[in-house]
Motif scaffolding. Structure first.
Motif, PDB file in Angstrom:
ATOM      1  N   UNK A 210      46.833  48.846  53.545  1.00 42.59           N
ATOM      2  CA  UNK A 210      48.287  48.875  53.090  1.00 42.59           C
ATOM      3  C   UNK A 210      47.481  49.366  51.381  1.00 42.59           C
ATOM      4  N   UNK A 211      47.448  47.666  51.416  1.00 41.42           N
ATOM      5  CA  UNK A 211      46.845  47.405  50.170  1.00 41.42           C
ATOM      6  C   UNK A 211      45.067  48.525  49.554  1.00 41.42           C
ATOM      7  N   UNK A 212      44.535  48.114  50.786  1.00 41.17           N
ATOM      8  CA  UNK A 212      43.319  48.548  50.185  1.00 41.17           C
ATOM      9  C   UNK A 212      43.200  50.558  50.666  1.00 41.17           C
ATOM     10  N   UNK A 213      43.722  50.969  51.054  1.00 39.95           N
ATOM     11  CA  UNK A 213      44.284  52.087  51.220  1.00 39.95           C
ATOM     12  C   UNK A 213      45.147  52.781  49.513  1.00 39.95           C
ATOM     13  N   UNK A 214      45.906  52.199  49.449  1.00 38.22           N
ATOM     14  CA  UNK A 214      46.242  52.504  48.173  1.00 38.22           C
ATOM     15  C   UNK A 214      45.806  52.140  46.563  1.00 38.22           C
ATOM     16  N   UNK A 215      44.856  51.474  46.469  1.00 38.76           N
ATOM     17  CA  UNK A 215      44.205  51.186  45.492  1.00 38.76           C
ATOM     18  C   UNK A 215      42.307  50.769  45.584  1.00 38.76           C
ATOM     19  N   UNK A 216      41.758  51.979  46.459  1.00 37.40           N
ATOM     20  CA  UNK A 216      40.342  51.435  46.524  1.00 37.40           C
ATOM     21  C   UNK A 216      39.769  51.268  45.127  1.00 37.40           C
ATOM     22  N   UNK A 217      39.523  52.190  44.447  1.00 39.67           N
ATOM     23  CA  UNK A 217      39.463  52.285  43.446  1.00 39.67           C
ATOM     24  C   UNK A 217      39.349  50.497  42.105  1.00 39.67           C
ATOM     25  N   UNK A 218      41.031  50.230  42.789  1.00 37.97           N
ATOM     26  CA  UNK A 218      40.465  48.640  41.988  1.00 37.97           C
ATOM     27  C   UNK A 218      39.642  48.057  43.002  1.00 37.97           C
ATOM     28  N   UNK A 219      39.890  48.013  43.857  1.00 38.45           N
ATOM     29  CA  UNK A 219      39.217  46.802  44.793  1.00 38.45           C
ATOM     30  C   UNK A 219      37.496  47.164  44.440  1.00 38.45           C
ATOM     31  N   UNK A 220      37.765  48.497  44.521  1.00 34.36           N
ATOM     32  CA  UNK A 220      36.109  48.256  44.464  1.00 34.36           C
ATOM     33  C   UNK A 220      35.334  47.742  43.025  1.00 34.36           C
ATOM     34  N   UNK A 221      36.382  48.208  41.998  1.00 34.63           N
ATOM     35  CA  UNK A 221      35.627  47.873  40.491  1.00 34.63           C
ATOM     36  C   UNK A 221      36.040  46.163  40.645  1.00 34.63           C
ATOM     37  N   UNK A 222      36.983  45.821  40.750  1.00 35.18           N
ATOM     38  CA  UNK A 222      37.379  44.789  40.616  1.00 35.18           C
ATOM     39  C   UNK A 222      36.356  43.363  41.137  1.00 35.18           C
ATOM     40  N   UNK A 223      36.350  44.042  42.155  1.00 35.19           N
ATOM     41  CA  UNK A 223      35.534  43.095  42.850  1.00 35.19           C
ATOM     42  C   UNK A 223      33.451  43.322  42.457  1.00 35.19           C
ATOM     43  N   UNK A 224      33.500  44.133  42.168  1.00 38.76           N
ATOM     44  CA  UNK A 224      31.624  44.281  41.704  1.00 38.76           C
ATOM     45  C   UNK A 224      31.645  44.027  40.497  1.00 38.76           C
ATOM     46  N   UNK A 225      32.834  43.926  39.666  1.00 33.59           N
ATOM     47  CA  UNK A 225      33.143  42.964  38.143  1.00 33.59           C
ATOM     48  C   UNK A 225      32.820  41.267  38.579  1.00 33.59           C
ATOM     49  N   UNK A 226      33.429  41.424  39.028  1.00 36.24           N
ATOM     50  CA  UNK A 226      33.867  39.915  39.430  1.00 36.24           C
ATOM     51  C   UNK A 226      32.073  38.452  39.917  1.00 36.24           C
ATOM     52  N   UNK A 227      31.532  39.685  40.619  1.00 35.71           N
ATOM     53  CA  UNK A 227      30.479  39.444  41.758  1.00 35.71           C
ATOM     54  C   UNK A 227      29.563  39.780  40.512  1.00 35.71           C
ATOM     55  N   UNK A 228      28.701  40.515  40.278  1.00 31.84           N
ATOM     56  CA  UNK A 228      28.160  40.548  38.595  1.00 31.84           C
ATOM     57  C   UNK A 228      28.214  39.761  37.501  1.00 31.84           C
TER      58      UNK A 228
END
Length: 316
Positions: free
Chosen positions: A75-93
């Protein structure tokens, strides 16, 4: 030659308040590690590149456990895919780029079993990575994690730093998120069945058909695997970490009903997404290091439920 991990090695656990990170921190403390470095998200926003580099430069850990991530269930992934992608990429980078610039000698990046294609052969071997289409319900999160795996491998090849990656299966345990809308399937069901018992409900509704099969690993077992990998593994291939056994969601629901004392009817809602049909990991590589999971699912469910009951005011 990488340095030997000792109890006086400075270790930074990124994401130490999360499920995986907190388990790693507990284990390191139990094993007598005396130079543990942590920072809450309020103290350090890992999406901030400058702040992350300053923090790592000030503390100079020799080992980084990269367990920080934005996580959630279907449910969380479906509701906010852009946030999941952006936040995790930024954390990792932020984290990996800073660690690379400072040439921190050892880093363990935690990926996820969701990085594998939706329909790959079971059990899933590490070589299946990037061999087919992803599960649409968590594609954004998976792509971010894949980027992290490739980042670690690229640093190894370009700079020679002995960084490694692990792909845990579905985790559960104390400190998990039990929010019915944002949690992964196991803690979400624990909470749902607990509430049904508390309110005297006759039925519990479970998303999907109940047919998909999932593998579940207690977070404390993952922590032991992480320590084994840091001590004994040095290769650019990521390593699966799981139990080598799975269970249908319908079977999991029955176990949770027994654990919580629910005696009513369990209803499945096929209008809700099932996700990947099956996701069982081949764990031969990590077992070759001598690691085995120590906590069975029934035992782990009981202890996790006990933790949830004692900490409801914190996690609900």
């Amino acid at each position: 030659m990488r340095r030997v991990l000792t109890r006086t090695t400075p270790v930074y656990v990124a994401g130490h308040t999360g499920l995986a990170g907190s388990a790693c921190l507990r284990l390191l403390r139990r094993r007598g590690f005396s130079r543990l470095i942590t920072a809450t998200s309020a103290e350090l926003d890992l999406r901030d590149r400058a702040a992350t580099k300053e923090f790592l430069g000030r503390h100079r850990p020799e080992v980084v456990v990269a367990a920080a991530a934005r996580v959630g269930g279907i449910a969380a992934n479906a509701a906010a895919p852009a946030e999941f992608l952006s936040d995790n990429l930024r954390i990792q980078l932020s984290l990996l780029d800073a660690a690379r610039e400072l040439r921190l000698p050892r880093l363990l990046f935690l990926g996820s079993s969701c990085v594998y294609p939706r329909d790959c052969p079971q059990p899933i071997r590490e070589s299946a990575l990037l061999s087919g289409p992803l599960e649409p319900t968590n594609e954004a999160y998976a792509i971010a994690k894949i980027a992290g795996l490739v980042h670690v491998r690229s640093v190894r090849r370009e700079d020679g730093l002995p960084w490694i990656s692990a792909m845990p299966t579905n985790l559960y345990g104390p400190g998990d998120r039990f929010d019915a809308e944002r949690a992964h399937v196991l803690p979400a069901l624990l909470r749902k069945f607990h509430e049904a018992v508390r309110t005297g409900a006759d039925t519990v509704e479970v998303w999907g058909t109940g047919r998909p099969r999932r593998e579940f690993l207690h977070a404390d077992d993952l922590a032991a695997a992480c320590l084994a990998l840091l001590q004994h593994y040095d290769d650019d291939e990521p390593v699966n970490v799981g139990t080598g056994e799975d269970i249908a969601i319908a079977g999991l629901a029955r176990l949770i009903a027994e654990t919580t004392g629910f005696t009513g009817e369990v209803r499945f809602d096929p209008s809700r997404p099932d996700g990947t049909p099956r996701k069982l990991l081949d764990v031969g590589r990590v077992r070759a290091l001598g690691w085995r999971p120590a906590i069975g699912l029934r035992e782990g469910l009981a202890s996790t439920y006990d933790w949830f009951v004692r900490h409801q005011e914190v996690v609900v």
